[in-house]
Design an enzyme around this catalytic site. Structure first.
Site, short mmCIF file in Angstrom:
data_model
loop_
_atom_site.label_atom_id
_atom_site.label_comp_id
_atom_site.label_asym_id
_atom_site.label_seq_id
_atom_site.Cartn_x
_atom_site.Cartn_y
_atom_site.Cartn_z
N HIS A 128 14.41 6.29 1.47
CA HIS A 128 12.87 6.38 1.90
C HIS A 128 12.79 7.30 3.26
O HIS A 128 12.68 8.56 3.00
CB HIS A 128 12.24 5.26 2.07
CG HIS A 128 10.89 5.51 2.68
ND1 HIS A 128 10.24 4.72 3.62
CD2 HIS A 128 9.68 6.09 2.13
CE1 HIS A 128 9.06 5.01 3.67
NE2 HIS A 128 8.67 5.65 2.89
N CYS A 148 12.88 -1.31 7.81
CA CYS A 148 11.96 -0.17 8.25
C CYS A 148 10.55 -0.41 7.25
O CYS A 148 9.56 -0.71 7.85
CB CYS A 148 12.27 1.07 8.28
SG CYS A 148 13.68 1.13 9.14
N HIS A 149 10.66 -0.07 6.09
CA HIS A 149 9.46 -0.19 5.19
C HIS A 149 9.74 -1.05 3.97
O HIS A 149 8.69 -0.90 3.02
CB HIS A 149 9.16 1.17 4.96
CG HIS A 149 8.94 2.15 5.93
ND1 HIS A 149 9.82 3.18 6.26
CD2 HIS A 149 8.37 1.97 7.03
CE1 HIS A 149 9.39 3.63 7.51
NE2 HIS A 149 8.54 3.07 7.99
N GLY A 150 10.49 -1.99 3.96
CA GLY A 150 10.74 -3.01 3.21
C GLY A 150 11.15 -2.49 1.68
O GLY A 150 10.68 -2.88 0.56
N TYR B 295 1.62 8.78 11.21
CA TYR B 295 2.76 8.08 10.64
C TYR B 295 2.04 7.22 9.45
O TYR B 295 2.67 6.94 8.47
CB TYR B 295 3.34 7.15 11.58
CG TYR B 295 4.51 6.50 11.27
CD1 TYR B 295 5.56 7.30 10.83
CD2 TYR B 295 4.62 5.04 11.59
CE1 TYR B 295 6.90 6.73 10.45
CE2 TYR B 295 6.12 4.44 11.15
CZ TYR B 295 7.09 5.35 10.71
OH TYR B 295 8.21 4.70 10.48
#
Lengths: 184, 531
Positions: A128, A148-150, B295
């Site tokens: 990612h 971080c983002h799973g 973000y």
């Protein structure tokens, strides 16, 4: 009337045009040649490129353990998989995969020889945004989880759930002996 | 707008200089005699604060560079040394790091002001675009500067952002390595980031000069959006604007000082006090607060759009969200400049401001966080009790025909009276089918708030049923969940909708309010007291 002077002018300016275009072209090439070193200097330097392989001794890694080694400044997972992890990885060859790939293909050595099922060598960089995933025993797919983002990866490092688009990238490696590999 | 110069050199020296370099004349015409619209409100004072911020960042930055060491083994310690050992280093370092936040706070207010009063409309397109260039350079400079302390957040933010470039097809990887000077964020990266971080503020200063030049060519916009028509509409810059700017700047400096002296780290992230470690990612990587909205836009794209994968889509959307500002002058079709006289547009603008704040909030949250959920996760277990169980191994002739073969096997078993079947595949072609004939079919449904709790509940239920069931068929159902990612998607949608659809359409469809003829004469025709 109008054409005659134009012709004259044209005839008179041929040499000038040539010199003008030639000097313009020389200036353009010269400018590009001058700029290039200033752009290229930012590319990886010779010493950075020279440190491009890493040797790993596998004898110290117990079954079910993994180590992180640095290769080209990036961490690489060297995982000694348990038989149940290997089984799970093979069984899921036919599961519903986001980036379908067989476990055996992910173990291939750089020279095209098949790898050994218990040794999985992966770049430790989530596909990612490049975080380092963590191996979580008992995670949903038994493998790595990116904090971080799973993104969830299975025991073969294949993406199973979450935002990452691709499987963890197998690092290029070869067995240099029974218990040693060279990465890169 | 600059008009005729009113400067008159008073002394012999200034007369001499004025003939050779009319620099005092230029300063006088730009900052003393310069006519400013008489109705400027306090939203118009942020330009002055921004100029101050740039000076503060350059001065403190030059000083910090005298003590900072751009080396991966020493950078972190050198910043700590500045904070602890260098005389007044703590003050200068705090001013620089808090200053970055203050700079962005001021620039955002300055930008929203420009949006609201239509300051991007003709003839101020170039002025606006130069402002966008400055903003983009500020983002680049802030990003480069954030990596210099070489803490965990510094390192991982640099890694995440350089990896974004790698999302570009074909050339992404080479550009990424070119930017990093290696295969990962390392010494060459830190070194060049330091060099560029020192350079860019001076580039910004150059573009600011162009920005001010363009401003003085077109003249300032004002809250009514009506052009200056006569001398009655203006007052001289000094003392009117000068004093107002100074007063507002003093208030701004109080806020600045509160952060510098009482909570210098409040706007940063605690993880940046851990030295950078390439082997360990912090639990969550977040940028500084001023970049959170972008973000959130980046992470809103968790789906592929045709051939564009989710990662590239996010990157493109993030850059587009800044890029759209550059073309804004041609997107807004309204003939009325100020939203003060555009009641419909004003509503949408207020929503837009809220949406930007929402995006900022989303950017700081875990994207998977569930904000609302329609119900519980449920799983229905089905099994057959007391039947005759049989297992049968089978092979498909080839990998491609596996599904077909398995379906055939199941069908055969069902016609033979099997109440339930289960196929477990062991490799490309081989599998084992279990089937149960007779017995009583049973079902049990379990539910839980989260998917993890559901899996636990399923395991518990299976353990409880135990040997009574030869095997289970489990069907899971997930409730509709509204996550931070969904909220980001909605907000991102509105962000682009506002610029690409609402502004173009509103200008053509809305009925604006009555715009005054001149600045000095408000609606209703009452005359203001003479200037």
């Amino acid at each position: 009337m109008a054409t005659a002077p134009a012709n004259n002018a044209h005839g008179a300016e041929t040499r000038r045009d040539f010199i003008f275009i030639a000097s313009g072209a020389a200036a353009a090439v010269g400018t590009a040649a001058t700029i290039w070193p200033f752009i290229d200097q930012m590319n990886p330097a010779a010493d950075t490129l020279a440190m491009s392989t890493t040797e790993v001794d596998l004898s110290a890694i117990e079954l079910g353990q993994q180590i992180k080694v640095m290769w080209q400044g990036k961490p690489v997972f060297v995982r000694h998989r348990t038989p149940s992890e290997v089984d799970a990885a093979r069984r899921d060859d036919y599961a519903n995969l986001k980036d379908p790939q067989h476990d055996a293909d992910r173990l291939l050595q750089e020279d095209g020889q098949p790898g050994r099922a218990e040794w999985l060598i992966l770049e430790a960089s989530c596909t990612h945004l490049g975080c380092v995933p963590t191996f979580v025993t008992g995670s949903s797919f038994g493998g790595w989880f990116c904090p971080c983002h799973g993104s969830d990866y299975d025991t073969s490092g294949r993406i199973r759930r979450g935002p990452a688009p691709k499987n963890l990238v197998p690092a290029p490696y070869v067995f240099t002996g029974d218990t040693s590999i060279r990465i890169g | 707008m600059s008009g005729h110069s009113t400067y008159e050199p008073k002394s012999g020296f200034t007369r001499w200089l004025d003939k050779r370099l009319p620099i005092i004349r230029m300063a006088h015409d730009s900052f003393v005699a310069y006519p400013t619209p008489r109705n400027l409100n306090y939203w118009y004072t942020f330009g002055a604060m921004l100029a101050l911020c740039l000076v503060v960042q350059i001065v403190t930055g030059v000083v910090l560079a005298m003590h900072y060491v751009p080396h991966i083994n020493m950078a972190f310690a050198s910043v700590q040394r500045i904070d602890r050992d260098v005389p007044y280093g703590w003050l200068i370092q705090n001013i620089h790091s808090v200053g970055a936040s203050m700079f962005f706070l001021a620039v955002y207010i300055h930008m929203f002001k420009g949006l609201y009063y239509g300051s991007y409309k003709a003839p101020r397109e170039v002025l606006w675009i130069l402002g966008c260039v400055i903003y983009f350079l500020m983002i680049a400079t802030a990003f480069l500067g954030y990596s210099l302390p070489w803490g965990q957040m510094s390192f991982w933010a640099a890694t995440v952002i350089t990896n974004l470039i790698g999302a570009l097809p074909m050339i992404g990887e080479s550009i990424k390595n070119w930017l990093m000077g290696g295969f990962s964020v390392d010494q060459p990266t830190l070194n060049r980031f330091f060099s560029l971080h020192y350079l860019l503020p001076f580039v910004i200063a150059g573009v600011v000069a162009l920005h001010v030049w363009a401003l003085h060519e077109t003249g300032q916009n004002n809250p009514t959006g009506v052009e200056v028509k006569s001398k009655a509409d203006t007052v001289p810059f000094t003392p009117h604007a000068t004093i107002k700017d100074l007063f507002a700047t003093a208030l701004f400096l109080i806020l600045f000082a509160v952060f510098v002296f009482y909570m210098p780290d409040a706007l940063g992230h605690a993880d940046n006090y851990i030295p950078a470690n390439p082997l360990q990612t912090p639990p969550e990587i977040v940028p500084e607060w001023y970049l959170l909205p972008f973000y959130a836009i980046l992470r809103a794209f968790d789906f592929n759009i045709g051939p564009i994968d989710s990662k590239l889509a996010g990157v493109l959307a993030m850059f587009a969200s800044i890029g759209v500002l550059f073309v804004l002058p041609w997107l807004d079709t309204s003939r009325v400049r100020s939203m003060r006289y555009r009641p419909a547009a004003r509503q949408f603008f207020l929503i837009f401001v809220v949406v930007c704040l929402v995006l900022g909030w989303c950017g700081g949250q875990n994207p998977g966080r569930v904000l609302a959920q329609s119900g519980d996760f449920t799983a229905t277990l089905r099994w057959v009790e007391g039947g005759a169980v049989s297992a049968r191994a089978f092979s498909a002739p080839s990998e491609e025909q596996f599904d077909e073969t398995a379906a055939g096997m199941r069908e055969t078993a069902t016609t033979e009276g099997a109440a339930m079947t289960m196929v477990s595949r062991s490799n490309a072609t081989d599998a084992r089918m279990m089937s149960v004939v007779g017995g009583t079919p049973q079902t049990q449904t379990v539910s839980a708030r989260t998917i993890e709790a559901l899996e636990e509940a399923v395991q518990e239920a299976k353990a409880e049923i135990g040997a009574r069931a030869p095997f289970f068929v489990t069907e899971r159902a997930s409730p509709m969940a509204f996550t931070v990612t969904r909220l980001s998607q909605v907000a991102t949608f509105y962000y682009f909708l506002f610029f690409l659809v609402l502004l173009p359409l509103l200008g053509l469809r809305e009925t604006p309010g009555r715009v005054p003829d001149t600045i000095a004469k408000p609606i209703g025709g009452q005359t203001q007291e003479a200037a």
